[in-house]
Write an enzyme that holds these catalytic residues in place. Structure first.
Site, mmCIF file in Angstrom:
data_model
loop_
_atom_site.group_PDB
_atom_site.id
_atom_site.type_symbol
_atom_site.label_atom_id
_atom_site.label_comp_id
_atom_site.label_asym_id
_atom_site.label_seq_id
_atom_site.Cartn_x
_atom_site.Cartn_y
_atom_site.Cartn_z
ATOM 1 N N SER A 152 -4.011 -3.397 3.192
ATOM 2 C CA SER A 152 -3.292 -2.981 1.987
ATOM 3 C C SER A 152 -1.847 -3.425 2.164
ATOM 4 O O SER A 152 -1.404 -3.685 3.294
ATOM 5 C CB SER A 152 -3.340 -1.449 1.883
ATOM 6 N N TYR A 165 -3.178 7.474 5.090
ATOM 7 C CA TYR A 165 -3.625 6.173 4.555
ATOM 8 C C TYR A 165 -2.782 5.036 5.132
ATOM 9 O O TYR A 165 -3.317 4.032 5.631
ATOM 10 C CB TYR A 165 -3.535 6.201 3.028
HETATM 11 P P1 NAD Z 1 -12.975 2.594 -4.647
HETATM 12 O O1 NAD Z 1 -12.783 4.064 -4.552
HETATM 13 O O2 NAD Z 1 -13.436 2.004 -5.925
HETATM 14 O O3 NAD Z 1 -13.970 2.110 -3.517
HETATM 15 C C1 NAD Z 1 -14.011 2.669 -2.233
HETATM 16 C C2 NAD Z 1 -15.340 2.328 -1.637
HETATM 17 O O4 NAD Z 1 -15.403 2.859 -0.307
HETATM 18 C C3 NAD Z 1 -16.505 2.926 -2.412
HETATM 19 O O5 NAD Z 1 -17.485 1.930 -2.585
HETATM 20 C C4 NAD Z 1 -17.031 4.023 -1.488
HETATM 21 O O6 NAD Z 1 -18.432 4.174 -1.604
HETATM 22 C C5 NAD Z 1 -16.668 3.450 -0.142
HETATM 23 N N1 NAD Z 1 -16.630 4.469 0.896
HETATM 24 C C6 NAD Z 1 -15.803 5.559 0.979
HETATM 25 N N2 NAD Z 1 -16.112 6.267 2.078
HETATM 26 C C7 NAD Z 1 -17.137 5.636 2.689
HETATM 27 C C8 NAD Z 1 -17.871 5.858 3.861
HETATM 28 N N3 NAD Z 1 -17.645 6.935 4.645
HETATM 29 N N4 NAD Z 1 -18.857 4.998 4.188
HETATM 30 C C9 NAD Z 1 -19.128 3.921 3.411
HETATM 31 N N5 NAD Z 1 -18.452 3.651 2.292
HETATM 32 C C10 NAD Z 1 -17.466 4.488 1.944
HETATM 33 O O7 NAD Z 1 -11.574 1.975 -4.200
HETATM 34 P P2 NAD Z 1 -11.113 0.455 -3.991
HETATM 35 O O8 NAD Z 1 -9.775 0.364 -4.582
HETATM 36 O O9 NAD Z 1 -12.159 -0.488 -4.418
HETATM 37 O O10 NAD Z 1 -10.927 0.426 -2.411
HETATM 38 C C11 NAD Z 1 -11.602 -0.495 -1.571
HETATM 39 C C12 NAD Z 1 -10.717 -0.840 -0.388
HETATM 40 O O11 NAD Z 1 -9.553 -1.516 -0.861
HETATM 41 C C13 NAD Z 1 -10.207 0.359 0.403
HETATM 42 O O12 NAD Z 1 -10.222 0.041 1.790
HETATM 43 C C14 NAD Z 1 -8.786 0.524 -0.088
HETATM 44 O O13 NAD Z 1 -7.971 1.136 0.875
HETATM 45 C C15 NAD Z 1 -8.416 -0.925 -0.298
HETATM 46 N N6 NAD Z 1 -7.248 -1.143 -1.171
HETATM 47 C C16 NAD Z 1 -7.291 -0.826 -2.498
HETATM 48 C C17 NAD Z 1 -6.178 -1.077 -3.282
HETATM 49 C C18 NAD Z 1 -6.162 -0.788 -4.759
HETATM 50 O O14 NAD Z 1 -5.082 -0.900 -5.360
HETATM 51 N N7 NAD Z 1 -7.270 -0.446 -5.380
HETATM 52 C C19 NAD Z 1 -5.024 -1.615 -2.716
HETATM 53 C C20 NAD Z 1 -5.014 -1.914 -1.356
HETATM 54 C C21 NAD Z 1 -6.134 -1.673 -0.589
#
Ligand code: NAD
Length: 267
Positions: A152, A165
């Site tokens: 991130s 986080y």
């Molecule tokens: P999201 O909530 O849509 O997806 C999160 C995913 O993680 C889901 O599919 C959920 O099932 C899975 N998950 C959570 N706990 C779990 C576990 N114990 N075992 C297996 N799967 C698990 O959110 P997102 O934005 O798609 O996030 C995905 C990744 O991207 C994360 O690592 C998040 O930190 C990172 N990220 C997101 C953003 C953003 O702006 N959306 C920015 C930077 C990083």
């Protein structure tokens, strides 16, 4: 760009049922990879992703596993090897937030985020690396395997109210670099992906009203929120042999969020 640049590859996408993981699973399948769509709880959502892939002529299956549980992860890799014969790409994507001010943060909130976001990447990467080493570099490929670590912008931007986080993402940076150093001689690449604000359920409150979106956009010089498809395209390229000389670094994809936009007219 060769649209089938992952042809014949096998990819495991953790948290592939939602948001960025879904975007990556669909993009990798479109590029020719067979995909294991991992999910924690939402069977229906994971099945929808699989159906979207198979109805477009691709191959995929869904598998429930909590990435922070060692036995779940080992069972998932065993199933993947049994089904597709091996693995070429691990996309460590699963992650979550449990926000609280620092003094109010409970140990459970701290542990949950570190366990899923950081320990989950350790458990999955270790299984993938063992399998990559066993397989070696097969015909027509440059690497024995590729591990992509979802980080991130909070790998480098501190985040008050989200210390669990930010600590997990800072940890991913050194985790990724250290295993990249250790695994490079085995022809395994390890690369971080550092998204800025991507429109997914994890940060819904930051974009689901015009006021919230306007406030968010002050942090993004390029003037738009990112989409899961943006990250999907990057992940496909990083996993492909076109990115063969990239290992041990994080690629930020953030519309300029890491450019400290507050300094544009304020320094
Ligand atoms: P999201 O909530 O849509 O997806 C999160 C995913 O993680 C889901 O599919 C959920 O099932 C899975 N998950 C959570 N706990 C779990 C576990 N114990 N075992 C297996 N799967 C698990 O959110 P997102 O934005 O798609 O996030 C995905 C990744 O991207 C994360 O690592 C998040 O930190 C990172 N990220 C997101 C953003 C953003 O702006 N959306 C920015 C930077 C990083």
């Amino acid at each position: 760009m060769d649209s089938q640049q992952l042809n014949g590859r096998v990819a495991l996408v953790t948290g592939g049922d939602s948001g960025i993981g879904k975007g990556i699973a669909l993009a990798m399948a479109k590029a020719g990879a067979k995909v294991l769509v991992n999910y924690a709880h939402n069977h229906e959502a994971a099945t929808e992703v699989v159906n979207e892939i198979t109805s477009a002529g691709g191959e995929a299956f869904a598998y429930q596993a909590d990435v922070s549980h060692e036995q779940d992860v080992q069972g998932m890799f065993a199933k993947l090897v049994e089904t597709y014969g091996g693995i070429d790409i691990l996309m460590n994507n699963a992650g979550l937030q449990q926000d609280a001010t620092f003094v109010d943060m409970t140990l459970d909130q701290w542990n949950k985020v570190i366990n899923v976001n950081l320990t989950g990447q350790f458990l999955c990467s270790r299984e993938a690396a063992k399998q990559f080493i066993k397989q070696g570099v097969t015909d027509g490929r440059n690497a024995a395997g590729v591990i992509l670590c979802m980080s991130s912008v909070h790998e480098v931007i501190p985040w008050a109210g989200h210390v669990n986080y930010a600590a997990s993402k800072g940890g991913i940076s050194m985790f990724m670099k250290s295993i990249a150093q250790e695994l490079a001689p085995k022809k395994i690449r390890v690369v971080g992906i550092g998204p800025g604000a991507i429109q997914t359920p994890i940060n819904k409150e930051a974009w689901d009203t015009p006021e919230a979106l306007d406030k968010l956009l002050t942090l993004i010089p390029y003037g738009r929120i990112g989409q899961p498809e943006d990250i999907g395209k990057l992940a496909v390229w990083l996993a492909s042999d076109d990115a063969d000389y990239i290992t041990g670094t994080t690629i930020f994809m953030d519309g300029g969020m890491t450019l400290y936009p507050g300094f544009a007219d304020n320094g």
